[in-house]
Design a protein around this motif. Structure first.
Motif, PDB file in Angstrom:
ATOM      1  N   ARG A  30       0.858  -1.210   0.000  1.00  0.00           N
ATOM      2  CA  ARG A  30       0.000   0.000   0.000  1.00  0.00           C
ATOM      3  C   ARG A  30       0.881   1.243   0.000  1.00  0.00           C
ATOM      4  NH1 ARG A  30      -5.448  -0.432   0.960  1.00  0.00           N
ATOM      5  NH2 ARG A  30      -5.627   1.737   1.574  1.00  0.00           N
ATOM      6  N   ILE A  31       1.715   1.360   1.013  1.00  0.00           N
ATOM      7  CA  ILE A  31       2.757   2.386   0.983  1.00  0.00           C
ATOM      8  C   ILE A  31       3.947   1.725   0.308  1.00  0.00           C
ATOM      9  CG2 ILE A  31       4.179   3.974   2.337  1.00  0.00           C
ATOM     10  CD1 ILE A  31       1.158   4.402   2.740  1.00  0.00           C
ATOM     11  N   GLN A  35       8.718   4.642  -0.773  1.00  0.00           N
ATOM     12  CA  GLN A  35       8.279   5.728   0.121  1.00  0.00           C
ATOM     13  C   GLN A  35       8.301   5.268   1.574  1.00  0.00           C
ATOM     14  OE1 GLN A  35       5.142   8.421  -1.005  1.00  0.00           O
ATOM     15  NE2 GLN A  35       4.936   7.497  -3.030  1.00  0.00           N
ATOM     16  N   GLY A  37       7.512   2.166   2.748  1.00  0.00           N
ATOM     17  CA  GLY A  37       6.607   1.069   3.111  1.00  0.00           C
ATOM     18  C   GLY A  37       7.391  -0.202   3.417  1.00  0.00           C
ATOM     19  N   ASN A  43       0.900  -3.719   5.707  1.00  0.00           N
ATOM     20  CA  ASN A  43       1.146  -2.881   4.525  1.00  0.00           C
ATOM     21  C   ASN A  43       0.936  -3.644   3.225  1.00  0.00           C
ATOM     22  OD1 ASN A  43       1.903  -0.373   3.350  1.00  0.00           O
ATOM     23  ND2 ASN A  43       3.913  -1.255   2.872  1.00  0.00           N
ATOM     24  N   LYS A  55      -0.396   1.493 -10.325  1.00  0.00           N
ATOM     25  CA  LYS A  55      -0.124   2.204  -9.076  1.00  0.00           C
ATOM     26  C   LYS A  55       1.370   2.494  -8.924  1.00  0.00           C
ATOM     27  CE  LYS A  55      -0.825   1.603  -4.078  1.00  0.00           C
ATOM     28  NZ  LYS A  55       0.486   1.098  -3.623  1.00  0.00           N
ATOM     29  N   LYS A  58       3.366   4.761  -6.169  1.00  0.00           N
ATOM     30  CA  LYS A  58       2.522   5.771  -5.516  1.00  0.00           C
ATOM     31  C   LYS A  58       1.768   5.177  -4.324  1.00  0.00           C
ATOM     32  CE  LYS A  58       1.520   8.017  -9.952  1.00  0.00           C
ATOM     33  NZ  LYS A  58       1.844   6.874 -10.864  1.00  0.00           N
ATOM     34  N   THR A  59       1.354   6.038  -3.407  1.00  0.00           N
ATOM     35  CA  THR A  59       0.433   5.606  -2.356  1.00  0.00           C
ATOM     36  C   THR A  59      -0.956   5.538  -3.001  1.00  0.00           C
ATOM     37  OG1 THR A  59      -0.171   7.849  -1.702  1.00  0.00           O
ATOM     38  CG2 THR A  59       1.751   6.889  -0.599  1.00  0.00           C
ATOM     39  N   GLN A  62      -2.140   9.087  -3.847  1.00  0.00           N
ATOM     40  CA  GLN A  62      -1.404   9.686  -4.970  1.00  0.00           C
ATOM     41  C   GLN A  62      -1.821   9.057  -6.292  1.00  0.00           C
ATOM     42  OE1 GLN A  62       2.528   8.696  -3.651  1.00  0.00           O
ATOM     43  NE2 GLN A  62       2.788  10.557  -2.435  1.00  0.00           N
TER      44      GLN A  62
END
Ligand code: ZN
Length: 174
Positions: A30-31, A35, A37, A43, A55, A58-59, A62
Motif C-alpha cells: 500500500r505504501i 516511500q 513502506g 502494509n 499504481k 505511488k500511495t 497519490q
C-alpha cells in the motif's frame, strides 16, 4: 521478491484486488517500498497485476489523484481477460524466479555466511528447525534447499536472500 510465506498469507485462493475488485494475482505494498513502506502484513494487500503496475511507486491517494487528473477511471476498470492474462504472466514469472533461486543456491556461500556469524551448524539447525544432515548436505552441495528454506536461512543468518546465490545472479534487483 516477497517471502513466499508472506505472499501466500496475503494472496489466499480467490482473493480479490483491493482496488478494482477483480481477481488478485499479486501482492501490493500500500505504501510503496520507495516511500518507506515495509513488508509487514499490515502494509500488504492483494491486487490484480494491472492495478499493481498502474499504481507503481505511488500511495493509494497519490495514485487515485494521478488517475483522476489524467481523466482515467476510478476505481480502475480493466477487462477481466486482461486481468487474467496479466495475473498468469505474473504467476509464471514468480515461479521462474523461485526455480532460479533454488538453481543458483550456493552451499559454499551459505557456509561463509554461517561462519561469518560464528554459528556452528548445530546451532543453525536448532534455530531454523532444519536437520543437521540437511544443513551439511546443502553446504557440501549434495542437495539444495527450497526457496522457503532459503528464506528462513536468510532470516536466521541475517543476510539478504541473494547472498546465498552464486555470483551469476548478482546485480539482480529485488
Ligand atoms: Zn485491480
Amino acid at each position: 521478491m516477497l517471502d513466499t510465506t508472506i505472499r501466500t498469507a496475503v494472496l489466499t485462493p480467490g482473493s480479490r484486488c483491493t482496488y478494482c475488485g477483480g481477481p488478485a494475482g499479486s501482492v501490493d505494498h500500500r505504501i510503496p517500498a520507495c516511500q518507506g513502506g515495509t513488508d509487514d502484513l499490515e502494509n500488504l494487500v492483494p491486487a490484480c497485476v494491472p492495478c499493481n503496475e498502474s499504481k507503481g511507486g505511488k500511495t493509494p491517494d497519490q495514485w487515485r489523484e494521478s488517475r483522476l487528473r489524467a481523466g482515467k477511471s476510478w476505481p480502475p476498470q480493466w477487462s477481466l481477460e486482461q486481468i487474467r492474462q496479466d495475473n498468469n504472466r505474473q504467476r509464471r514469472y514468480a515461479e521462474h524466479q523461485r526455480a532460479e533461486r533454488v538453481r543458483l543456491f550456493s552451499g559454499s556461500r551459505m557456509r561463509k555466511l554461517r561462519e561469518g556469524r560464528k554459528m556452528p551448524q548445530e546451532v543453525l539447525a536448532q534455530r531454523t528447525g532444519f536437520s543437521l544432515a540437511d544443513i551439511q548436505s546443502w553446504e557440501d552441495g549434495t542437495s539444495r534447499p527450497s526457496v522457503d528454506q532459503i528464506s528462513r536461512l536468510s532470516r536466521i543468518l541475517w543476510a539478504r536472500l541473494d547472498r546465498f546465490l552464486a555470483s551469476e545472479s548478482l546485480g539482480e534487483r529485488s
